[in-house]
Design an enzyme around this catalytic site. Structure first.
Site, PDB file in Angstrom:
ATOM      1  N   GLN A 158      28.769  -9.511 -11.107  1.00  0.00           N
ATOM      2  CA  GLN A 158      27.888 -10.430 -10.840  1.00  0.00           C
ATOM      3  C   GLN A 158      28.209 -12.150 -11.060  1.00  0.00           C
ATOM      4  O   GLN A 158      27.449 -13.168 -10.578  1.00  0.00           O
ATOM      5  CB  GLN A 158      26.309  -9.959 -10.981  1.00  0.00           C
ATOM      6  CG  GLN A 158      25.849  -8.238 -10.469  1.00  0.00           C
ATOM      7  CD  GLN A 158      24.772  -7.756 -10.413  1.00  0.00           C
ATOM      8  OE1 GLN A 158      24.439  -7.254 -11.420  1.00  0.00           O
ATOM      9  NE2 GLN A 158      23.462  -8.710 -10.253  1.00  0.00           N
ATOM     10  N   HIS A 257      28.718  -1.026 -14.443  1.00  0.00           N
ATOM     11  CA  HIS A 257      27.278  -1.275 -13.525  1.00  0.00           C
ATOM     12  C   HIS A 257      27.081  -1.379 -12.486  1.00  0.00           C
ATOM     13  O   HIS A 257      27.533  -2.430 -11.940  1.00  0.00           O
ATOM     14  CB  HIS A 257      26.880  -2.744 -14.647  1.00  0.00           C
ATOM     15  CG  HIS A 257      25.777  -3.561 -15.005  1.00  0.00           C
ATOM     16  ND1 HIS A 257      24.809  -3.290 -14.997  1.00  0.00           N
ATOM     17  CD2 HIS A 257      25.218  -3.531 -13.181  1.00  0.00           C
ATOM     18  CE1 HIS A 257      23.990  -3.478 -15.097  1.00  0.00           C
ATOM     19  NE2 HIS A 257      23.922  -4.231 -13.820  1.00  0.00           N
ATOM     20  N   ASN A 313      25.216   1.860 -15.829  1.00  0.00           N
ATOM     21  CA  ASN A 313      23.827   1.585 -15.272  1.00  0.00           C
ATOM     22  C   ASN A 313      23.034   2.391 -14.599  1.00  0.00           C
ATOM     23  O   ASN A 313      24.149   2.165 -13.443  1.00  0.00           O
ATOM     24  CB  ASN A 313      24.613   0.238 -15.224  1.00  0.00           C
ATOM     25  CG  ASN A 313      22.984  -0.918 -14.932  1.00  0.00           C
ATOM     26  OD1 ASN A 313      22.060  -0.670 -15.422  1.00  0.00           O
ATOM     27  ND2 ASN A 313      22.561  -0.760 -12.844  1.00  0.00           N
ATOM     28  N   GLU A 314      21.933   2.439 -14.636  1.00  0.00           N
ATOM     29  CA  GLU A 314      20.930   2.968 -13.713  1.00  0.00           C
ATOM     30  C   GLU A 314      21.985   4.026 -12.580  1.00  0.00           C
ATOM     31  O   GLU A 314      21.800   3.944 -11.585  1.00  0.00           O
ATOM     32  CB  GLU A 314      20.836   2.107 -12.916  1.00  0.00           C
ATOM     33  CG  GLU A 314      19.512   1.138 -13.849  1.00  0.00           C
ATOM     34  CD  GLU A 314      19.135  -0.350 -12.732  1.00  0.00           C
ATOM     35  OE1 GLU A 314      19.141   0.162 -11.738  1.00  0.00           O
ATOM     36  OE2 GLU A 314      18.154  -0.816 -13.048  1.00  0.00           O
TER      37      GLU A 314
END
Ligand SMILES: *[C@@H]1O[C@H](CO)[C@@H](O)[C@H](O)[C@H]1NC(C)=O
Ligand SMILES: *[C@@H]1O[C@H](CO)[C@@H](O)[C@H](O)[C@H]1NC(C)=O
Ligand SMILES: *[C@@H]1O[C@H](CO)[C@@H](O)[C@H](O)[C@H]1NC(C)=O
Ligand SMILES: *[C@@H]1O[C@H](CO)[C@@H](O)[C@H](O)[C@H]1NC(C)=O
Ligand SMILES: *[C@@H]1O[C@H](CO)[C@@H](O)[C@H](O)[C@H]1NC(C)=O
Ligand SMILES: *[C@@H]1O[C@H](CO)[C@@H](O)[C@H](O)[C@H]1NC(C)=O
Length: 599
Positions: A158, A257, A313-314
């Site tokens: 990101q 991620h 992540n998640e």
């Protein structure tokens, strides 16, 4: 003259002034109003530059963990090649990018070498005027423990940009470039070259922890176990981690991620037509071994300096079906045990998905069942085995019958406890109610669009009020539910500690505003002040051991196809890449400093 005329007008106005109250005389006139300064120049307190150096993994373990013959090499963009005899050569590297090229908007920024940091100008560190806002009341003794882990976060895919530079191959995240109307992450925040300045800026604000993520396809462009390591990638993150330590910032490092290598979905060269269509590659039969191998290479290079590792992540969102979820559970456990067996002294965990489901009507048992089911899907698939040593929730296994397999006793014993704390990204809250016809009917009908979760999230309550103030994404300002979410997890999964591993607020329409307005981001400040007040309430009133809180995000970034959702504590000029602190950054750090925590 004009001046005389003006005086005459004022005199005439005075003649019409209201009569003095009875008893007042000219000699008792009140003193005229004097202004006093409402702001004073005060600066953010930077991190101490000499943090004690702790070694989190013995160097003997680090060399033991690396493959005996570690092959490193480099690849370059824009180089034609025909070395097809080499399965990991330049031609194969080019082939990984080929499907992306017609579909991805390529641009660059003028700088393409690492930029040396410059001192942060003191004028940019002047505190904003006090907002005067506080949320509830906190007794003065309700402070953060001195070792509270507070920091800011961002992820490689990101912010880095430089997608094809220094050997990187595509990740599944890069697919989002294919969606109609999406903005490209080819440049993002150009952090791949500007990281030194970004870390200096975090340190200048007095932030002790920085959650950063490593791009797997920079370290291992061909993803899998046994493939060569990219030397430039290893060197890059080595310097990122060293720069953090040099500035007194402790790195919390995530391995994945949302950016699994494209390699795992390549499946013969076809490009999947949608993000997650092949479960980000997590269902690939080579995934577990490849992930463990990647973790081994990271820990073997950086294990001594990283106090906290996040495996993934998640994963609820990253592995779109149970095949992927079982692989993630297995990989997480293997990585956890590898680290501890090698004498790793830091902490290891994974991050649970965001958002809390509360029953639309807490007195209605169907709504309560729906809310619990919502949590069982989002959290329970991972948290049941990892925190309770139990199989996946019955609501999951009895619905996804074709994908479910019973975890063996051996697996459950090995998975239990493979997270040192409960990491959760509790951005927001949603009401949950049951579907028309009820949960059971839906669960038996895979053609129901609500299948398999079979609950209805909704945002308007029974009294016609929306749940909270809306933002530019799915985040609603919902501090009133935060405490019950923490208590729900504390009671359900019984962890030793909870870390708020992401929370943040993409203020509505901020992207449209001039920079001066973007900097005065009061709604984001209110979000942090209220949520952090509730963190202290959880710690002191409920005995819930919250060990840390990490703001998302350090910078306005590429939010999965758009730059319009501003989560950042800093603005980024998309043309010049210049960063600017927003008031919320000062208020976020200021809250910790005012309540007993510091770098
Ligand atoms: C990628 O670009 C090619 C050539 O323009 C096009 O045929 C293809 O449909 C695009 N793929 C996607 C997933 O958009
Ligand atoms: C804070 O002080 C109040 C009394 O003023 C006391 O009741 C409370 O237990 C204290 N809390 C903590 C966390 O020490
Ligand atoms: C699975 O991953 C391997 C690399 O480990 C890759 O060669 C293969 O194409 C992937 N399978 C699919 C179906 O994408
Ligand atoms: C609970 O809510 C459902 C709608 O979700 C409704 O059909 C049902 O009658 C309610 N039950 C009670 C006891 O109010
Ligand atoms: C399970 O698989 C069978 C056979 O492939 C299919 O007919 C059935 O619809 C599937 N059930 C579910 C719940 O996916
Ligand atoms: C970004 O920087 C350019 C060049 O200094 C400036 O013209 C532009 O207004 C800036 N954008 C914003 C949103 O401030």
């Amino acid at each position: 003259m004009k001046t005389t005329a003006a005086i005459a007008v004022l005199a005439a106005a005075g003649a019409h002034a209201a009569p003095q109250p009875a008893g007042a005389t000219a000699t008792q006139a009140r003193p005229s109003y004097t202004f006093s300064a409402m702001t004073s120049v005060r600066y953010a307190t930077p991190n101490p530059r000499t943090s004690p150096v702790t070694t989190y993994m013995p160097s003997a373990s680090m060399s033991a963990i690396l493959p005996s013959k570690l092959v490193t090499t480099t690849w370059k963009k824009g180089v034609d090649a025909s070395d097809w005899n080499n399965p990991y050569g330049q031609a194969e590297w080019n082939r990984r990018w080929a499907p992306f090229m017609p579909n991805i908007s390529i641009s660059t920024f003028s700088i393409s070498t690492t930029v040396a940091p410059t001192p942060i100008p003191s004028a940019s560190l002047i505190l904003p005027p006090d907002s005067g806002f506080q949320y509830g009341t906190l007794e003065s003794n309700m402070t953060f423990p001195s070792d509270f882990i507070f920091g800011v976060s961002d992820s490689a895919g990101q912010i880095e940009g430089a997608l094809q530079d220094e050997g990187r191959t595509p990740s599944v995240l890069d697919y989002l470039n294919f969606a109609p109307g999406s903005e490209s992450n080819y440049v993002a925040d150009w952090n791949y070259y500007l990281y030194k300045q970004d870390i200096a800026r975090i340190a200048a604000m007095g932030v002790p922890y920085y959650y950063l993520t490593i791009s797997w396809s920079r370290i291992l462009p061909f993803g899998a176990k046994g493939t060569p390591v990219n030397k430039e990638g290893i060197d890059h993150y080595n310097d990122v981690i060293n720069t953090c330590l040099e500035y007194g910032v402790k790195p919390i490092v995530a391995m994945v991620h949302a950016d699994e290598p494209y390699e795992f979905v390549m499946g013969g060269g076809d490009v999947p037509d949608a993000y997650f269509s092949l479960n980000s590659g997590t269902a690939n039969t080579t995934f577990v071994d490849s992930f463990v191998n990647y973790a081994r290479i990271l820990m073997g290079h950086y294990g001594d300096r990283v106090p906290i590792w996040i495996t993934v992540n998640e994963p609820f969102y990253e592995s779109g079906n149970l095949d992927g979820a079982y692989n993630m559970l297995e990989a997480n456990a293997q990585i956890y045990h590898m680290y501890k067996d090698l004498g790793g002294k830091g902490m290891v965990s994974y991050k649970n998905a965001d958002n809390f489901g509360v029953p639309l009507n807490p007195n209605n048992q169907s709504d309560v069942a729906a809310a619990n089911r919502f949590q069982e899907y989002l959290l329970g698939i991972y948290s049941n085995p990892i925190f309770l040593g139990e199989d996946l929730p019955e609501s999951v296994t009895s619905t996804l019958t074709n994908q479910s397999k019973k975890l063996t006793k051996e697996q459950l014993a090995r998975y239990k406890g493979t997270a040192d704390f409960y990491a959760i990204d509790p951005y927001s809250t949603t009401f949950v109610t049951q579907p028309p016809g009820g949960i059971d009917a839906c669960a038996n009908d895979p053609s129901n669009p609500l299948w398999p979760m079979c609950v209805v999230p909704t945002l308007i309550d029974d009294n016609n009020w929306e749940i909270g103030f809306y933002s530019a994404s799915n985040v609603y300002y919902t501090p009133t539910y935060f405490r019950s979410f923490m208590n729900w997890m504390w009671d359900t999964y019984k962890p030793s500690g909870i870390m708020v591993s992401e929370f943040g607020y993409p203020a509505w329409d901020e992207a449209e505003a001039p920079l001066a307005n973007q900097r005065q981001d009061l709604t984001r400040s209110l979000y942090y002040i209220s949520y952090l007040t509730e963190v202290l309430n959880c710690i002191h009133k409920d005995g819930v051991n919250i060990i840390g809180a990490l703001a998302w995000s350090a910078l306005d970034d590429w939010e999965f196809s758009t730059y319009a959702q501003h989560f950042g504590l800093q603005a980024v000029n998309r043309t010049t890449m210049e960063r600017t602190y927003k008031r919320s950054f000062f208020d976020f750090v200021g809250f910790f400093q005012a309540h007993g925590a510091s770098a």
